[in-house]
Design a protein around this motif. Structure first.
Motif, PDB file in Angstrom:
ATOM      1  N   TYR A 116     -10.526  12.070  14.769  1.00  0.00           N
ATOM      2  CA  TYR A 116     -10.401  12.028  13.144  1.00  0.00           C
ATOM      3  C   TYR A 116     -10.007  11.274  12.437  1.00  0.00           C
ATOM      4  CZ  TYR A 116     -13.225  16.925  13.157  1.00  0.00           C
ATOM      5  OH  TYR A 116     -13.147  18.330  13.222  1.00  0.00           O
ATOM      6  N   ASN A 117     -10.079  10.596  11.329  1.00  0.00           N
ATOM      7  CA  ASN A 117      -9.744   9.640  10.955  1.00  0.00           C
ATOM      8  C   ASN A 117     -10.037  10.009   9.901  1.00  0.00           C
ATOM      9  OD1 ASN A 117      -8.534   7.208  12.716  1.00  0.00           O
ATOM     10  ND2 ASN A 117     -10.520   7.371  13.296  1.00  0.00           N
ATOM     11  N   CYS A 118      -8.816   9.903   9.156  1.00  0.00           N
ATOM     12  CA  CYS A 118      -9.026   9.832   7.245  1.00  0.00           C
ATOM     13  C   CYS A 118      -9.524   8.976   6.220  1.00  0.00           C
ATOM     14  CB  CYS A 118      -7.885  11.063   6.445  1.00  0.00           C
ATOM     15  SG  CYS A 118      -6.261   9.994   7.008  1.00  0.00           S
ATOM     16  N   ARG A 119     -10.253   7.997   6.556  1.00  0.00           N
ATOM     17  CA  ARG A 119     -10.266   6.387   5.872  1.00  0.00           C
ATOM     18  C   ARG A 119     -11.434   6.489   6.403  1.00  0.00           C
ATOM     19  NH1 ARG A 119      -9.271   3.349  10.824  1.00  0.00           N
ATOM     20  NH2 ARG A 119      -8.411   4.181  11.466  1.00  0.00           N
ATOM     21  N   LEU A 120     -12.140   5.314   6.265  1.00  0.00           N
ATOM     22  CA  LEU A 120     -13.306   3.626   6.623  1.00  0.00           C
ATOM     23  C   LEU A 120     -12.746   3.558   7.734  1.00  0.00           C
ATOM     24  CD1 LEU A 120     -15.187   3.343   3.079  1.00  0.00           C
ATOM     25  CD2 LEU A 120     -15.738   4.976   4.951  1.00  0.00           C
TER      26      LEU A 120
ATOM     27  N   ALA B  72       0.057   5.232  16.129  1.00  0.00           N
ATOM     28  CA  ALA B  72       1.142   3.998  17.067  1.00  0.00           C
ATOM     29  C   ALA B  72       0.684   2.786  17.033  1.00  0.00           C
ATOM     30  CB  ALA B  72       0.888   4.861  18.047  1.00  0.00           C
ATOM     31  N   ALA B  73      -0.554   2.314  15.872  1.00  0.00           N
ATOM     32  CA  ALA B  73      -0.795   1.436  15.136  1.00  0.00           C
ATOM     33  C   ALA B  73      -1.953   0.868  16.039  1.00  0.00           C
ATOM     34  CB  ALA B  73       0.169   0.048  14.992  1.00  0.00           C
ATOM     35  N   GLY B  74      -2.239   1.908  16.194  1.00  0.00           N
ATOM     36  CA  GLY B  74      -3.311   1.850  17.093  1.00  0.00           C
ATOM     37  C   GLY B  74      -3.341   1.329  19.131  1.00  0.00           C
ATOM     38  N   LYS B  75      -2.111   1.662  19.263  1.00  0.00           N
ATOM     39  CA  LYS B  75      -1.651   1.654  20.518  1.00  0.00           C
ATOM     40  C   LYS B  75      -1.511   2.847  21.457  1.00  0.00           C
ATOM     41  CE  LYS B  75      -0.761  -3.413  20.345  1.00  0.00           C
ATOM     42  NZ  LYS B  75      -0.737  -3.705  18.222  1.00  0.00           N
TER      43      LYS B  75
ATOM     44  N   GLY C   7      -7.746   2.515   1.680  1.00  0.00           N
ATOM     45  CA  GLY C   7      -8.197   1.846   2.888  1.00  0.00           C
ATOM     46  C   GLY C   7      -7.383   2.366   3.828  1.00  0.00           C
ATOM     47  N   PRO C   8      -6.262   1.504   4.445  1.00  0.00           N
ATOM     48  CA  PRO C   8      -5.449   2.675   5.644  1.00  0.00           C
ATOM     49  C   PRO C   8      -5.490   3.792   5.414  1.00  0.00           C
ATOM     50  CG  PRO C   8      -4.229   0.584   4.557  1.00  0.00           C
ATOM     51  CD  PRO C   8      -5.352   1.427   3.684  1.00  0.00           C
ATOM     52  N   GLU C   9      -4.786   4.050   7.064  1.00  0.00           N
ATOM     53  CA  GLU C   9      -4.049   5.187   7.056  1.00  0.00           C
ATOM     54  C   GLU C   9      -2.776   5.711   6.375  1.00  0.00           C
ATOM     55  OE1 GLU C   9      -4.816   3.769   9.264  1.00  0.00           O
ATOM     56  OE2 GLU C   9      -3.793   3.276  11.013  1.00  0.00           O
ATOM     57  N   GLU C  10      -1.851   4.608   6.588  1.00  0.00           N
ATOM     58  CA  GLU C  10      -0.384   4.911   6.554  1.00  0.00           C
ATOM     59  C   GLU C  10      -0.337   5.692   5.200  1.00  0.00           C
ATOM     60  OE1 GLU C  10       1.968   0.496   6.840  1.00  0.00           O
ATOM     61  OE2 GLU C  10       3.542   2.543   6.596  1.00  0.00           O
ATOM     62  N   PRO C  11      -0.838   5.365   3.771  1.00  0.00           N
ATOM     63  CA  PRO C  11      -0.084   5.315   3.000  1.00  0.00           C
ATOM     64  C   PRO C  11      -0.992   7.168   2.491  1.00  0.00           C
ATOM     65  CG  PRO C  11      -1.584   3.459   2.715  1.00  0.00           C
ATOM     66  CD  PRO C  11      -1.399   3.600   3.711  1.00  0.00           C
ATOM     67  N   LEU C  12      -1.513   7.312   3.469  1.00  0.00           N
ATOM     68  CA  LEU C  12      -2.313   9.191   3.430  1.00  0.00           C
ATOM     69  C   LEU C  12      -1.555   9.761   4.416  1.00  0.00           C
ATOM     70  CD1 LEU C  12      -6.179   7.627   3.314  1.00  0.00           C
ATOM     71  CD2 LEU C  12      -5.016   8.193   1.960  1.00  0.00           C
ATOM     72  N   VAL C  13      -1.392   9.181   5.237  1.00  0.00           N
ATOM     73  CA  VAL C  13       0.009  10.307   6.202  1.00  0.00           C
ATOM     74  C   VAL C  13       1.503  10.621   5.373  1.00  0.00           C
ATOM     75  CG1 VAL C  13       0.754  10.117   8.237  1.00  0.00           C
ATOM     76  CG2 VAL C  13      -1.383   9.798   7.687  1.00  0.00           C
TER      77      VAL C  13
ATOM     78  N   VAL D 132       0.396  -1.106   0.485  1.00  0.00           N
ATOM     79  CA  VAL D 132       0.060   0.428  -0.249  1.00  0.00           C
ATOM     80  C   VAL D 132       0.533   1.123  -0.244  1.00  0.00           C
ATOM     81  CG1 VAL D 132      -1.608  -1.309   1.129  1.00  0.00           C
ATOM     82  CG2 VAL D 132      -0.327  -0.218   2.304  1.00  0.00           C
ATOM     83  N   THR D 133       1.430   1.145   0.968  1.00  0.00           N
ATOM     84  CA  THR D 133       2.790   2.464   0.110  1.00  0.00           C
ATOM     85  C   THR D 133       4.063   2.014  -0.829  1.00  0.00           C
ATOM     86  OG1 THR D 133       4.244   1.483   1.578  1.00  0.00           O
ATOM     87  CG2 THR D 133       3.079   3.057   3.268  1.00  0.00           C
ATOM     88  N   ASP D 134       3.847   1.393  -1.320  1.00  0.00           N
ATOM     89  CA  ASP D 134       4.613   1.175  -2.906  1.00  0.00           C
ATOM     90  C   ASP D 134       4.600   2.074  -3.691  1.00  0.00           C
ATOM     91  OD1 ASP D 134       7.019   1.190  -4.417  1.00  0.00           O
ATOM     92  OD2 ASP D 134       7.185  -1.054  -4.570  1.00  0.00           O
TER      93      ASP D 134
END
Ligand code: AMP
Ligand code: GLY
Length: 425
Positions: free
Chosen positions: A290-294, A154-157, A69-75, A48-50
């Motif tokens: 806030y999250n920038c995803r579903l 922090a991976a939800g932690k 889908g996930p937040e990492e590529p967006l951030v 997803v980040t490549d």
């Protein structure tokens, strides 16, 4: 249109399921996907980040829409990467710019945004190594429980809720001095504890117009009766009984509209989903994040409930006609129950063989795959959250019971799921 969905969880399987029903969808790809998405579209082995690998793929396959889908590529700036590239800029990327994704990527940024735009949220203060002693004094005098949040991802932690000052001070030290989450915890936001029921509300926006595409209640704790460790989410219901028109109107007026106006005012480029994590404080909703995803597993109930074509909504977001779309929801209730691997959210085994039942034709149940992988003819577990079983019913109880009936027929070693999703309604 040719569509690429990025991610590999239950959320992405639900997105693929919904998108594949659209009249506008020609070819559907999921990167990297799971054993469930493989039966709806084509799984592609790209991370997803490549972004460079995605570029080649998008060019070769004439991709028109990328749903992140996930937040990492967006951030990490996926939106900006595509928009800065002559070959990719015509692609609709469903997700905000890196600057706007800071609403999820930095709790401190999100708090400053909410204060600036008058959006109701918990009172807070923030501290770093530079004012560490001040932070300790602030904690020592704070009412209990007290909420500590690592600023970054922090991976939800990264959230600690302490019921004693000693525990809060130890967590604070671990984050700042012990660098528990590295750079992500070099700044810590300390927040007032809000009492009330949580609810997740979702909008699709182009930073000017928006449509609310659903809401859900997520059951985050591992144990029944909302006990034990926090997880990524063990189940969801939608609609949420207390979220009637009057409540949703308050959410819209006091939270959603000021947020969209804030994006506009601050020139934050945003084309995508906004996830408002709220707490209903006696009828007054406040933002906890806030999250920038579903959300996951929220997506597994909000998309089955949404009757409107998601690809048409995305196209309308892109061409500025979002407000003209007539959005429809099913009158029925939806519940999803997540089956996890034994040990989750701690250590768990992977690659256990899964056996799935056939769903009776008269029952509206979908088994969304989360952490699964296909090997030859077998479906194996490949994560902590393995499956999300979503059902539709005339009542919430009927929906939950349908999912439980199917879950009883699913097997893999150590399977666990909560039997009390929706218990308080
Ligand atoms: P987050 O990682 O931001 O989703 O937070 C994890 C969980 O902590 C949330 O789902 C809430 O249950 C809880 N939480 C976060 N902030 C607060 C708060 N200010 N008051 C009460 N609970 C909170
Ligand atoms: N279910 C909560 C989340 O997706 O963050």
């Amino acid at each position: 249109m040719n569509i690429l969905i990025l991610g590999s969880g239950g959320r992405e399987h639900a997105l693929a399921w919904k998108v594949s029903q659209s009249y506008h969808c020609d070819k559907l790809f999921i990167a990297p996907g799971n054993a469930g998405t493989k039966n709806i579209g084509t799984n592609v082995t790209i991370a997803v980040t490549d972004f460079p690998a995605q570029k080649n793929f998008c060019k070769e396959n004439k991709i028109d829409i990328v749903i992140v889908g996930p937040e990492e590529p967006l951030v990490k700036g996926i939106y900006d990467f595509y928009k800065a590239d002559d070959d990719l800029k015509r692609i609709i990327v469903v997700g905000p710019s890196a600057a706007a994704a800071q609403l999820e990527g930095s709790k401190s940024f999100a708090k400053a945004f909410m204060y600036k735009h008058g959006i109701p949220t918990a009172a807070c203060a923030e501290f770093t190594a530079d004012n560490y002693e001040k932070g300790r004094a602030y904690i020592a005098e704070h009412t209990l429980p007290i909420v500590l949040k690592a600023d970054g991802l922090a991976a939800g932690k990264g959230v600690v809720i302490s019921t004693t000052h000693e525990e809060a001070l130890a967590a604070f030290e671990e984050m700042i001095i012990g660098k528990q989450f590295g750079e992500a915890s070099s700044k810590v936001v300390i927040e007032e504890f809000l009492t009330g029921i949580e609810i997740s509300v979702f909008a699709l926006t182009n930073g000017k117009d928006y449509q609310i595409i659903g809401h859900a209640k997520d059951y985050k704790r591992i144990g029944e009766g909302d006990t034990g460790l926090n997880t990524g989410g063990m189940g969801c219901v939608s609609p949420v009984p207390f979220a009637d028109d009057a409540f949703m109107n308050i959410v819209e007026e006091t939270i959603i509209k000021p947020t969209i106006n804030g994006l506009k005012e601050d020139n934050l480029e945003y084309f995508g989903f906004v996830f408002f994590g709220l707490i209903n404080c006696d009828g007054k909703p406040k933002v906890i994040e806030y999250n920038c995803r579903l959300g996951d597993p929220e997506t597994e109930v909000i998309l089955p409930r949404l009757e409107t074509d998601l690809v048409a909504l995305i196209a309308a977001m892109d061409n500025g006609t979002l407000e003209d779309v007539n959005i429809n929801f099913s009158e029925n209730s939806f519940a999803t129950i997540v089956a996890v691997s034994g040990g989750y959210p701690g250590d768990y085994q992977k690659h256990l063989t899964i056996s799935l039942p056939t769903i009776p034709a008269e029952q509206d149940t979908i088994i969304f795959h989360a952490g699964t992988t296909a090997k030859d003819d077998l479906i194996l577990t490949n994560g902590g959250r393995v499956l999300a079983v979503t059902s539709e019913g005339k009542t919430l109880k009927e929906a939950v019971d349908f999912s439980l009936t199917i879950l009883q027929q699913i097997s893999f070693e150590g399977i666990y799921y909560r039997k009390d999703i929706g218990f308080e309604f």
